[in-house]
Structures are given as structure tokens and as C-alpha cells.
Write a protein that holds these residues in place. Sequence first.
Motif, PDB file in Angstrom:
ATOM      1  N   GLY A   1       1.041  -1.301  -0.310  1.00 17.70           N
ATOM      2  CA  GLY A   1       0.052  -0.193  -0.112  1.00 17.70           C
ATOM      3  C   GLY A   1       0.766   1.290  -0.010  1.00 17.70           C
ATOM      4  O   GLY A   1       0.588   2.395  -0.808  1.00 17.70           O
ATOM      5  N   GLY A   2       2.003   1.192   0.820  1.00 22.14           N
ATOM      6  CA  GLY A   2       2.845   2.493   0.825  1.00 22.14           C
ATOM      7  C   GLY A   2       3.530   2.599  -0.646  1.00 22.14           C
ATOM      8  O   GLY A   2       3.775   3.751  -1.001  1.00 22.14           O
ATOM      9  N   LEU A   3       3.986   1.568  -1.097  1.00 20.52           N
ATOM     10  CA  LEU A   3       4.704   1.707  -2.674  1.00 20.52           C
ATOM     11  C   LEU A   3       3.355   2.194  -3.449  1.00 20.52           C
ATOM     12  O   LEU A   3       3.925   3.009  -4.404  1.00 20.52           O
ATOM     13  CB  LEU A   3       5.031   0.413  -2.917  1.00 20.52           C
ATOM     14  N   ASN A   4       2.247   1.530  -3.441  1.00 23.10           N
ATOM     15  CA  ASN A   4       1.297   2.079  -4.257  1.00 23.10           C
ATOM     16  C   ASN A   4       1.175   3.572  -4.305  1.00 23.10           C
ATOM     17  O   ASN A   4       1.042   4.187  -5.410  1.00 23.10           O
ATOM     18  CB  ASN A   4      -0.095   1.429  -3.815  1.00 23.10           C
TER      19      ASN A   4
ATOM     20  N   VAL B   1      -2.963  -3.875  -7.811  1.00 27.37           N
ATOM     21  CA  VAL B   1      -2.329  -3.745  -6.589  1.00 27.37           C
ATOM     22  C   VAL B   1      -2.936  -4.832  -5.727  1.00 27.37           C
ATOM     23  O   VAL B   1      -2.316  -5.333  -4.907  1.00 27.37           O
ATOM     24  CB  VAL B   1      -2.735  -2.124  -5.950  1.00 27.37           C
ATOM     25  N   PRO B   2      -4.228  -5.058  -5.773  1.00 27.28           N
ATOM     26  CA  PRO B   2      -4.729  -6.289  -4.761  1.00 27.28           C
ATOM     27  C   PRO B   2      -3.894  -7.555  -5.145  1.00 27.28           C
ATOM     28  O   PRO B   2      -3.668  -8.179  -4.266  1.00 27.28           O
ATOM     29  CB  PRO B   2      -6.219  -6.498  -5.207  1.00 27.28           C
TER      30      PRO B   2
ATOM     31  N   ILE C   1      -6.379  -0.630   3.054  1.00 20.05           N
ATOM     32  CA  ILE C   1      -6.723   0.531   4.255  1.00 20.05           C
ATOM     33  C   ILE C   1      -5.455   1.686   4.186  1.00 20.05           C
ATOM     34  O   ILE C   1      -5.649   2.664   4.160  1.00 20.05           O
ATOM     35  CB  ILE C   1      -6.859  -0.171   5.330  1.00 20.05           C
ATOM     36  N   THR C   2      -4.210   1.155   3.775  1.00 20.13           N
ATOM     37  CA  THR C   2      -3.070   1.833   3.616  1.00 20.13           C
ATOM     38  C   THR C   2      -3.210   2.848   2.550  1.00 20.13           C
ATOM     39  O   THR C   2      -2.850   4.037   2.665  1.00 20.13           O
ATOM     40  CB  THR C   2      -2.022   0.947   3.474  1.00 20.13           C
ATOM     41  N   THR C   3      -3.804   2.337   1.525  1.00 21.30           N
ATOM     42  CA  THR C   3      -4.127   3.393   0.382  1.00 21.30           C
ATOM     43  C   THR C   3      -5.082   4.246   0.687  1.00 21.30           C
ATOM     44  O   THR C   3      -4.876   5.713   0.224  1.00 21.30           O
ATOM     45  CB  THR C   3      -4.353   2.482  -1.065  1.00 21.30           C
ATOM     46  N   GLY C   4      -6.270   3.924   0.948  1.00 26.68           N
ATOM     47  CA  GLY C   4      -7.309   4.812   1.180  1.00 26.68           C
ATOM     48  C   GLY C   4      -6.923   6.018   2.298  1.00 26.68           C
ATOM     49  O   GLY C   4      -7.212   7.101   2.049  1.00 26.68           O
ATOM     50  N   GLN C   5      -6.099   5.584   3.319  1.00 23.49           N
ATOM     51  CA  GLN C   5      -5.781   6.518   4.152  1.00 23.49           C
ATOM     52  C   GLN C   5      -4.673   7.689   3.911  1.00 23.49           C
ATOM     53  O   GLN C   5      -4.512   8.731   4.091  1.00 23.49           O
ATOM     54  CB  GLN C   5      -5.103   5.837   5.546  1.00 23.49           C
ATOM     55  N   GLY C   6      -3.923   7.137   2.830  1.00 21.12           N
ATOM     56  CA  GLY C   6      -2.933   8.044   2.188  1.00 21.12           C
ATOM     57  C   GLY C   6      -3.162   8.797   1.002  1.00 21.12           C
ATOM     58  O   GLY C   6      -2.582   9.542   0.576  1.00 21.12           O
ATOM     59  N   ALA C   7      -4.610   8.174   0.302  1.00 18.89           N
ATOM     60  CA  ALA C   7      -4.763   8.975  -0.817  1.00 18.89           C
ATOM     61  C   ALA C   7      -5.196  10.531  -0.682  1.00 18.89           C
ATOM     62  O   ALA C   7      -4.693  11.083  -1.778  1.00 18.89           O
ATOM     63  CB  ALA C   7      -6.110   8.346  -1.374  1.00 18.89           C
ATOM     64  N   ALA C   8      -5.554  10.968   0.267  1.00 14.38           N
ATOM     65  CA  ALA C   8      -5.845  12.253   0.387  1.00 14.38           C
ATOM     66  C   ALA C   8      -4.697  13.136   0.577  1.00 14.38           C
ATOM     67  O   ALA C   8      -4.722  14.311  -0.026  1.00 14.38           O
ATOM     68  CB  ALA C   8      -6.932  12.561   1.638  1.00 14.38           C
ATOM     69  N   ARG C   9      -3.536  12.552   0.769  1.00 13.46           N
ATOM     70  CA  ARG C   9      -2.214  13.352   1.062  1.00 13.46           C
ATOM     71  C   ARG C   9      -1.277  13.125  -0.286  1.00 13.46           C
ATOM     72  O   ARG C   9      -0.673  13.862  -0.704  1.00 13.46           O
ATOM     73  CB  ARG C   9      -1.565  12.853   2.215  1.00 13.46           C
TER      74      ARG C   9
END
Length: 566
Positions: free
Chosen positions: A195-198, A217-218, A241-249
Motif C-alpha cells: 500500500g505504501g509503495l502504491n 495492486v490487490p 486501508i493503507t491506500t485509502g488513508q494516504g490517498a488524500a495526501r
Amino acid sequence: MELLPGLILGVVAIALSTSLSKRLGVAGPLILVAVGLAASWLPILDDFEVDPELILVGVLPPLLYAAAVRLPAVEFRRDLPSISGLAVALVVISALAIGGFLTLVLPQLGFPLAVALGAVLSPSDAVATSIVKRLGISPRVVTILEGESLINDATALVLLRSAIAAVAGGFAFADTVGTFVWGIVAAVIVGVVVGGLNLRVRARMNTVAATALGFIVPFVAYLPTEHLGGSGLVAAVAAGITTGQGAARRFTAEQRVSDEINWRTVELVLEGGVFLVMGLELRGILDDNFRQQSGPGKAILLALGSLAILLAIRAVYVAGLIFFQGRRARLRQRDRLEQISERLDSLPPDFAGRGRNPGATRRRLESMRSRVTRAFNDLDYYEASPLGWKHGTIIVWAGMRGVVTLAAAQTLPRETPERELLILTAFLVAVISLLLQGLTLPALVRALRIPSTAADTSLLREEEEALDAELRTAAIDRLADPTLAVEEGGRWDARTLTIARRRLEHAADEDAGALARELQLLLIGAMRSRLLELSREGAFSSEVLRESQRRLDAQQVSLEMRQNDV
């Protein structure tokens, strides 16, 4: 029927069922199961069978990933103990109970294999969430059901794998527990890394390329995790979850808009497809059962008995969950937080400037104040939306079985005793659960007289207005910042700033030209920064935060398109 016409008809059935579900008040997946059941008896269709690995590997990872990306993170964190208990502890307890029941009625199975089928029958399906959402039940109940359905599939499949391994190599408690724990831990690690790399890789791409890469990604999370002996589904959820939380930033507004539309479409097609397949497979499963068992009578009795046990255990577990919510403990926690807050407020103004590293001290104080604020907001959330016995009843009855149950049952080894009987039992548990519980859930809600949150939108509107005021204040403060002209190279003259301020304070509609659009983009950035701060503090619900994010993204995309046209 050939593949291409079948796919076309399937997509048409999914689209029509989705449209009809809103008019009929019945969830689309339930309609698709019924359509599949009826179509399976048409003479033009042969016995229909889908490789279960196609569902487990090709369908579930993107489905769970898409749901995890949209997960209401604030509420999920707040109810994580309850969600993890339902998704892990309840699945294990239910699997062991079903294992004991099947060992008594089918002793030739042996306990490990009986537990394997128990793991197949234990996870609830995400279709419950869509039904409950439409009924206007408390968002907290929806979050708990959604979080449970995201995690419990993976728990069940890890337990299934451990039980089948125990059948092949002999049961060893320590080895089985170790395999189970490793399956979860390895998956979380790989999923968070992927997720972080994505986030980092796709943030450097244009929208089209980033969207194309996002579809894999999945599977990038799933495949290496399975190779390491972990749960690929847990990895897909963790990556989501990681992608969803980081997408806004990390992502651009255009990327977020594109992702939301595309993943909703993918989710609709995949979810509808697997429920349609459930109905279509009935004919072949029944034919196999007639050849081996001379009729479905025994399977029906096993399915009814298993479903009754699952519901009884779920009722007891949820009753305990409701009882031990820790109301008194939260009162004591509020007292402690108030004491900490008072101590922080009593610090002298120059306290942060003392010591060898004033900057680090200031950051620690800000972090402590943020954590205290978030803890107060969490307590307010628990008090504003308590879980009572009526909500517990809904959580129990909404625990329907679905796609994973049927797909996982078909992965049982070919040499399994009574395999056809077990597969039909799993299928009947899923279908009876979906149709019985899914169709009666609206009546249950009416009988319990649970207030509908959809009918009373005043609190939600107040929350939206409060958030809008916070964002407008952030934008106005940015306009009043004396460093603005310096930071932007002196590009903003007094007239442009006046027009922009008027638009914010009085909602004027005049167009101030290209320079004003650039300033509006700058102010949208200030609003988004404030939105992220409020999200971390937990002062607003995820629904309101997400809707505000959508509006900001839509405004930004519109402004950027108008800039490109000039």
C-alpha cells in the motif's frame, strides 16, 4: 452457452438487478441469486461450474481491496476491538463449534476436517452491509458489519488452510496456532508495504497510468503473501486501508475521482457476478449430490442445524459484546483526560521554548494535545452512538453467509469423505442465510422500531455546516497570511485577493479570471490541509469528511480543466 454471450448477459443481469433493487427495496445480490437459481434450470444451460480458485484469487482480492479503500477509517479505529473480535474470535469459536457438531453426526470426517467445514461456514458476507445501509441503521452498526466482513473471510480461509494441513500431517496445536498467526502477521506486513509503495509510485504518474496500475495492486499484495504462507486476502485489505488513508495526501484530485468511479464499477460487476454464479451452480451441485447421496434431505438437515448453531453462537457473543462496552471505564477515562488537559493548559506560554531543543518540545506538546483531543472525540462518539440490545439484534441477524462459503467449500480436497454432501451443505447454508435473513431484515428493523438515521438528517447537516465553516476559516486565514504574496512571488494583487475573499465570505459567483482560479486552487489546498488535520483529530464523521473531500476534489478538477482550456 459460449463465453462472450454469457458475459454480456451476466453484465446485463447485474445492471438490471442493481436498478431494480432500488425500486423493489430488495438488495441486488439477493435478486441475482434468485435469477441464477431460476436460470440454472433452463434447458439451454449445461451444468455450470466455476473454478473456486478463480473466485478466491481473481475476485475476492479486488473486492476486499475496493471495500477497504472506502473504509470509514475513524470509525473503524474506534470499533477495532469489537470488529476484530467478531472477525477473528467469533470465526474461530464458530468453526470449532460446527466442527464438534459435524464430528457427532458425521464421525467419518474426523475433527480437523469437520473444523475445516466449520471455517467455511463461519464468515459473514458483505451483502449485509448494503442491506443495512439502505435501512438507515446506525452508521456504527454499518461500520462494525463492514469491518467484520472485510477481515473474517481471511480469518476463515487461514483457519481452513490450517485445518486441511492438520488433516494431511496430523494435528498439532502449536503448529496450527503458529500457522494461523503467521498467516495474519505476514499478510499485514506485506499489505502495508504494498500500500505504501502504491501511494508513492502512483503519485508520480498521470491519472490514466496511475489508474491502470491501481488495478493490479490487490494482486501484487495477494500473490507474494500466499507464497510466504500468509493470507493474501488480509494483505489485500491491508493494502486497501493503507491506500485509502494516504490517498488524500498523496494522490491528485483527478486520481481520487478516477479511482472512486472505477473501483465502484469493478466492485459492482465482481460482486454481482459471484452472486449470479452462486445461483447458476445450484443445478450441478444438486446433480452431484443426487448421484452420491440420493437426494438433498440430509444436506438440508445439516444446513439448518449448522445455521442454527452459527446464529446461536453469534447471539451469545454479540450479547456479551454489548454488555461489556465498558461504560464506567469510559467515565473514568474522561476524568483522566480532563486532568491531562488541565495540566497541558496550565503550562506557561514559554514552556516550549525551554530546554535544549525547543522545536522538539513544541512538537511533542502539539502531539499530546492532538491525542487528547482525539480521545475526547472518541468518547463523544461512543456516548452519541451507544450500542443497545436492538442494535445487537441487527448485528446478529445481519450475519449472512455468502460467496466465500461456497467458493471455499469447493476447495476441500477431492479425497474428502462425503465431499458432495459437504459442498451442498455449504451452498444451502449460504442460500438459506441470504434469502431468509436478507429478506426478513427490513421487517425485523420495523418490528424493533429502531429510529432511522436516514429520516433525520438534521445532525448530519449540522456537522456538514460546522465542517464547512472550519474549511472557510482556514481559507480566509490563508488569504490574511502576510507571507502569501511573498511565497507566491507577489502574484496576488489587492483586487484579486478582494474578489477571492468575497467569494468565500459571500459566495459570489463572478469569475475573476485565470489568476483568480490559481488562487482558488491555492485556497483549496489550504482547506484540504485543514481537512486532514480534522480527520486525524476525529472531530467529524468519516461520511462528512469524505463528502467534503469529494466536493474539494470536484472543484479542483473543474478549475484545472478550465485552466487547461485557456
